[in-house]
Design a protein around this motif. Sequence first.
Motif, mmCIF file in Angstrom:
data_model
loop_
_atom_site.group_PDB
_atom_site.id
_atom_site.type_symbol
_atom_site.label_atom_id
_atom_site.label_comp_id
_atom_site.label_asym_id
_atom_site.label_seq_id
_atom_site.Cartn_x
_atom_site.Cartn_y
_atom_site.Cartn_z
ATOM 1 N N THR A 301 0.827 -1.205 0.000
ATOM 2 C CA THR A 301 0.000 0.000 0.000
ATOM 3 C C THR A 301 0.861 1.253 0.000
ATOM 4 O OG1 THR A 301 -1.747 -1.159 1.195
ATOM 5 C CG2 THR A 301 -1.774 1.258 1.266
ATOM 6 N N ARG A 302 1.980 1.226 0.712
ATOM 7 C CA ARG A 302 2.814 2.419 0.867
ATOM 8 C C ARG A 302 3.754 2.670 -0.306
ATOM 9 N NH1 ARG A 302 1.124 0.815 5.617
ATOM 10 N NH2 ARG A 302 1.060 2.241 7.418
ATOM 11 N N ILE A 303 4.074 1.643 -1.105
ATOM 12 C CA ILE A 303 5.048 1.844 -2.184
ATOM 13 C C ILE A 303 4.393 2.083 -3.542
ATOM 14 C CG2 ILE A 303 6.785 0.493 -0.968
ATOM 15 C CD1 ILE A 303 6.209 -1.820 -2.870
ATOM 16 N N GLN A 304 3.078 2.121 -3.571
ATOM 17 C CA GLN A 304 2.393 2.275 -4.862
ATOM 18 C C GLN A 304 2.762 3.571 -5.568
ATOM 19 O OE1 GLN A 304 -1.771 1.889 -3.994
ATOM 20 N NE2 GLN A 304 -1.724 -0.341 -3.808
ATOM 21 N N THR A 305 3.046 4.606 -4.804
ATOM 22 C CA THR A 305 3.311 5.914 -5.411
ATOM 23 C C THR A 305 4.786 6.180 -5.631
ATOM 24 O OG1 THR A 305 3.333 6.956 -3.218
ATOM 25 C CG2 THR A 305 1.226 6.885 -4.398
ATOM 26 N N ILE A 306 5.659 5.230 -5.299
ATOM 27 C CA ILE A 306 7.101 5.434 -5.497
ATOM 28 C C ILE A 306 7.447 5.136 -6.942
ATOM 29 C CG2 ILE A 306 9.410 4.722 -4.785
ATOM 30 C CD1 ILE A 306 8.288 3.982 -2.083
ATOM 31 N N ALA A 307 8.047 6.091 -7.608
ATOM 32 C CA ALA A 307 8.347 5.960 -9.037
ATOM 33 C C ALA A 307 9.535 5.027 -9.267
ATOM 34 C CB ALA A 307 8.647 7.330 -9.629
ATOM 35 N N PRO A 308 9.550 4.309 -10.389
ATOM 36 C CA PRO A 308 10.727 3.505 -10.750
ATOM 37 C C PRO A 308 11.955 4.394 -10.924
ATOM 38 C CG PRO A 308 8.823 2.925 -12.098
ATOM 39 C CD PRO A 308 8.455 4.171 -11.368
ATOM 40 N N VAL A 309 13.137 3.802 -10.724
ATOM 41 C CA VAL A 309 14.372 4.577 -10.776
ATOM 42 C C VAL A 309 15.369 3.925 -11.723
ATOM 43 C CG1 VAL A 309 14.093 5.488 -8.451
ATOM 44 C CG2 VAL A 309 15.329 3.332 -8.798
ATOM 45 N N VAL A 310 16.324 4.726 -12.145
ATOM 46 C CA VAL A 310 17.468 4.225 -12.902
ATOM 47 C C VAL A 310 18.500 3.705 -11.912
ATOM 48 C CG1 VAL A 310 19.326 4.851 -14.489
ATOM 49 C CG2 VAL A 310 17.055 5.883 -14.742
ATOM 50 N N VAL A 311 19.038 2.530 -12.171
ATOM 51 C CA VAL A 311 20.096 1.975 -11.326
ATOM 52 C C VAL A 311 21.344 1.785 -12.175
ATOM 53 C CG1 VAL A 311 18.421 0.823 -9.830
ATOM 54 C CG2 VAL A 311 19.421 -0.434 -11.752
#
Length: 490
Positions: A301-311
Amino acid sequence: MNSHPVPHMDSTADLSRGADPLEAPALAAQALVAQARVAETLQRARRIGRTWAARPIPERLRIIRRARHLIARDCETLAALLLPRRSVPETLVSEILPLADAARFLERRAAGLLAPRVQRRGRPVWLPGVRAEIRREPLGVVLILAPSNYPLFLPGVQILQALTAGNTVCAKPAPGWAAPLQHLARLLAEAGLPDGALSILDDTQPCAEAAVQAGFDRILLTGSAETGRSVLRAAAPRLTPATMELSGNDAMFVLPGADLNLVASCLAYALRLNGGATCIAPRRVFVTPTAAPLLEQALLTRIQTIAPVVVAPHVLASLPALLQQAAASGARVLAWPAAGLVPPIVVADAGPDLRLLQQDVFAPVLAIVPVRDMPHALELAAICRYALGASIFGPEPEARAMAAQVNAGSVVINDVIVPTADPRLPFGGRGESGFGVTRGSDGLLEMTALKAISIRRGRLRPHLGAPTNRDAARFATMIRWLHGQWWRRP
């Protein structure tokens, strides 16, 4: 907040292995140029080091204080130099603020920590008239090999501590991240640091290899375990001492009675912070089977709004195989990399034999590992060869008791990551997470060499006469009188 593996640093011989033969002459020329530049910089640092080390500690600390004020003045400029590593607000609190606090810690504590210590009690009776003193002296010229995930804070604290201890410093930035350290060097110069006391080296691979082999008086590396091995191999011929702040695959222990909503919020924060590129972020979450599904749901529920990142490219290349192995073993991989980006990835129902739990994966990834109980969790956690940090959630008495059993250099109870940036605390790992510490009182003292001074007063020196056979009985009597149990009856 801790280290990101710097790009792999092999010795020159290893680097050239498998290279295009047509490129070999160019690589050799680059290496020679780098060696000459590093040697010249090192000699210059040694020359200025004599006068810098001779400055009284209060003078050095006045420069540190002025530098702190200048860091505050230029905080937004420094943060802007770290784009696009992360946003300006996040950089201000994750790199600039703890760096300034580390400077203030030195202003308050360094003079007392570095002052000579006279041993006033406990002198052996066979050393009459001897005064003992322990001094902390500068090492000389310190080489700092900086990481790319926190390219200002981590090397910045090491620079300030090394200078405070009376060393001169050469810092090699991570590739592409020279600007923040160059600006810090300008601020220190503006604060009154003598020219040559701090040099920022080129951020290139040939420069790093030349520096490691150049004969500095100590090397401080923040990087991967693989890079640590390469640095130690290259430094071995000169027996250069080193402090290694290396990789992590940190454990989190969720005790019965823990607030699962708090745990989920902290895990989401760790996945979001710096795009997951923090070595002390939790990767292995040990939780009982009854609490695991509740924690999983709260976290999703808490990570739904975290955008993907470049690694980093090497992380992106290795991650699919690790996730596929997890899925094949029966774990549930709840997200996958796509289009070159990595979203927050949770691997649920993870077994203890996953490679994901043994490697330093520098991405927003964690695994939820169901365990029978916390003793079982400790057994599984010990399988991993990394021992950088750990976090424990639950009632404080039980959490404190478990902290004493966890093999890690740093343990946080009922929080993650942030408390480890406390300027009072040392930071360092165990096992393949390295050795030695940076930051805090112990980090400052690691920038010094110990010297013991004994001063004999008076004319009594009984040891100068050659002992006789009759002295043996007197010596034996003295030993029994000092250390035996002659006053006790059998």
